[in-house]
Design an enzyme around this catalytic site. Structure first.
Site, PDB file in Angstrom:
ATOM      1  N   ASP A  57     -20.809  92.142 -14.029  1.00 30.23           N
ATOM      2  CA  ASP A  57     -19.653  91.733 -13.223  1.00 30.23           C
ATOM      3  C   ASP A  57     -18.913  90.534 -13.812  1.00 30.23           C
ATOM      4  O   ASP A  57     -17.970  90.019 -13.195  1.00 30.23           O
ATOM      5  CB  ASP A  57     -20.101  91.379 -11.791  1.00 30.23           C
ATOM      6  CG  ASP A  57     -20.136  92.599 -10.870  1.00 30.23           C
ATOM      7  OD1 ASP A  57     -19.426  93.583 -11.144  1.00 30.23           O
ATOM      8  OD2 ASP A  57     -20.874  92.551  -9.865  1.00 30.23           O
ATOM      9  N   ARG A  82     -25.503  88.053  -9.932  1.00 24.98           N
ATOM     10  CA  ARG A  82     -24.373  87.379 -10.576  1.00 24.98           C
ATOM     11  C   ARG A  82     -24.630  85.882 -10.805  1.00 24.98           C
ATOM     12  O   ARG A  82     -23.786  85.210 -11.416  1.00 24.98           O
ATOM     13  CB  ARG A  82     -23.089  87.552  -9.740  1.00 24.98           C
ATOM     14  CG  ARG A  82     -22.650  89.006  -9.586  1.00 24.98           C
ATOM     15  CD  ARG A  82     -21.219  89.110  -9.093  1.00 24.98           C
ATOM     16  NE  ARG A  82     -20.264  88.600 -10.078  1.00 24.98           N
ATOM     17  CZ  ARG A  82     -18.959  88.444  -9.867  1.00 24.98           C
ATOM     18  NH1 ARG A  82     -18.449  88.757  -8.689  1.00 24.98           N
ATOM     19  NH2 ARG A  82     -18.170  87.973 -10.808  1.00 24.98           N
ATOM     20  N   ARG A 131     -18.907  86.303   1.589  1.00 28.62           N
ATOM     21  CA  ARG A 131     -19.500  85.704   0.396  1.00 28.62           C
ATOM     22  C   ARG A 131     -19.607  84.183   0.515  1.00 28.62           C
ATOM     23  O   ARG A 131     -20.691  83.635   0.548  1.00 28.62           O
ATOM     24  CB  ARG A 131     -18.671  86.057  -0.852  1.00 28.62           C
ATOM     25  CG  ARG A 131     -18.609  87.548  -1.154  1.00 28.62           C
ATOM     26  CD  ARG A 131     -19.950  88.060  -1.645  1.00 28.62           C
ATOM     27  NE  ARG A 131     -19.930  89.476  -1.960  1.00 28.62           N
ATOM     28  CZ  ARG A 131     -19.631  89.994  -3.153  1.00 28.62           C
ATOM     29  NH1 ARG A 131     -19.295  89.210  -4.156  1.00 28.62           N
ATOM     30  NH2 ARG A 131     -19.656  91.291  -3.346  1.00 28.62           N
ATOM     31  N   HIS A 160     -13.597  89.446  -0.221  1.00 40.47           N
ATOM     32  CA  HIS A 160     -13.148  88.188  -0.836  1.00 40.47           C
ATOM     33  C   HIS A 160     -11.704  87.925  -0.383  1.00 40.47           C
ATOM     34  O   HIS A 160     -10.931  88.878  -0.196  1.00 40.47           O
ATOM     35  CB  HIS A 160     -13.097  88.302  -2.370  1.00 40.47           C
ATOM     36  CG  HIS A 160     -14.349  87.939  -3.100  1.00 40.47           C
ATOM     37  ND1 HIS A 160     -14.686  88.538  -4.296  1.00 40.47           N
ATOM     38  CD2 HIS A 160     -15.316  87.019  -2.839  1.00 40.47           C
ATOM     39  CE1 HIS A 160     -15.823  88.007  -4.743  1.00 40.47           C
ATOM     40  NE2 HIS A 160     -16.232  87.090  -3.883  1.00 40.47           N
ATOM     41  N   CYS A 254      -9.033  89.433  -9.853  1.00 46.01           N
ATOM     42  CA  CYS A 254     -10.463  89.208 -10.102  1.00 46.01           C
ATOM     43  C   CYS A 254     -10.742  88.952 -11.583  1.00 46.01           C
ATOM     44  O   CYS A 254     -11.694  88.263 -11.922  1.00 46.01           O
ATOM     45  CB  CYS A 254     -11.278  90.430  -9.685  1.00 46.01           C
ATOM     46  SG  CYS A 254     -11.157  90.845  -7.961  1.00 46.01           S
TER      47      CYS A 254
END
Ligand code: ARG
Length: 261
Positions: A57, A82, A131, A160, A254
């Site tokens: 990611d 991550r 998150r 997000h 992103c």
């Protein structure tokens, strides 16, 4: 930006990730390169982080930190898969002209933080709900010295902030209201009465996951409906095909960590 050299979907930490559908690594890399070329052709400087094996990611570079006024608030990822990405971003900033602060609380950088420099003298918009820990909002305000407006995300598809809202320039934003709690919608309507309002189809196309330099608004190629809305508001939409990155639950924004020296 960080090239998708090790991009796969081998775990699922958001509703868009389907581990049963293989990704096309060559296509992902080609599309990413097109995005990078589009940014440089528009006159922007792109720094590239080396991709790290076993961090699939990492291409979603926006999640690695959040910078304002030359100060950087580091990321602390929610999921262990991550976690190690944060160190690569940290290394980039500590090697440069930045004041870097290590975070105590979980936060995913620009995934959940946006900055609007000329709204009320400079406002940080911050998402929570899936998150980023709301405690990180307070921490970011202390580190960065700018007011943080907490916004609650309520739809897991828009986990997000940066898939539900984007800054269009130094003053205005575009967002999908239903991704936010009713009270947060009220806050956004108060702060940004002239916002470009996106609908569900825009959000599903990841249209809100855009980057803007204040004139050019870079959207993925499925986002022509929002593109026309931003054109009507005076901006120039620029489209880039980024279909492979959608498989991981992300798009244009992103893939780009913006630097605010
Ligand atoms: N697969 C990644 C995750 O779920 C996608 C991150 C998308 N990045 C973003 N800035 N919204 O963490």
């Amino acid at each position: 930006m960080c090239p998708p050299e090790h991009f796969t979907v081998e775990y699922a930490i958001n509703p868009w990730m389907d581990t049963t559908v293989p990704v096309d690594p060559a296509l992902a890399l080609k599309q990413w390169q097109m995005l990078k070329d589009t940014l440089t052709d528009l006159g922007h400087t792109v720094h590239v982080l080396d991709a790290v094996p076993a961090l699939p990611d990492m291409v979603y570079a926006a999640n690695g930190a959040f910078s304002v006024d030359g100060k950087v608030y580091g990321a602390r990822f929610k999921y262990p898969q991550r976690a190690a990405e944060a160190a690569a971003h940290r290394q980039f900033y500590v090697g440069g002209p930045w004041t870097f602060a290590d975070p105590e609380h979980v936060n995913e950088g620009e995934g959940d933080f946006a900055y609007v420099p000329e709204a009320h003298g400079g406002l940080i918009l911050a998402g929570h709900g899936f998150r980023t820990d709301p405690a990180a909002h307070t921490e970011a305000q202390e580190v960065l010295g700018r007011p943080v407006i907490s916004l609650k995300l309520v739809d897991p598809a828009y986990y997000h902030l940066d898939v539900a809202l984007a800054a269009l320039d130094d003053r205005n934003v575009t967002y999908f209201p239903e991704a936010f709690s009713e009270s947060s919608q009220q806050v956004l309507a108060q702060l940004f009465p002239d916002a470009v309002i996106a609908d569900r189809a825009d959000a599903e196309a990841f249209a809100l996951n855009l980057v803007s330099d204040g004139r050019h608004v870079i959207l993925n190629h499925e986002s022509t409906a929002l593109g026309e809305k931003v054109r009507a508001a005076g901006y120039t939409p620029v489209y880039v095909e980024l279909s492979e990155l959608k498989r991981g639950g992300g798009s244009i924004k992103c893939a780009v960590a913006e630097l605010r020296p």
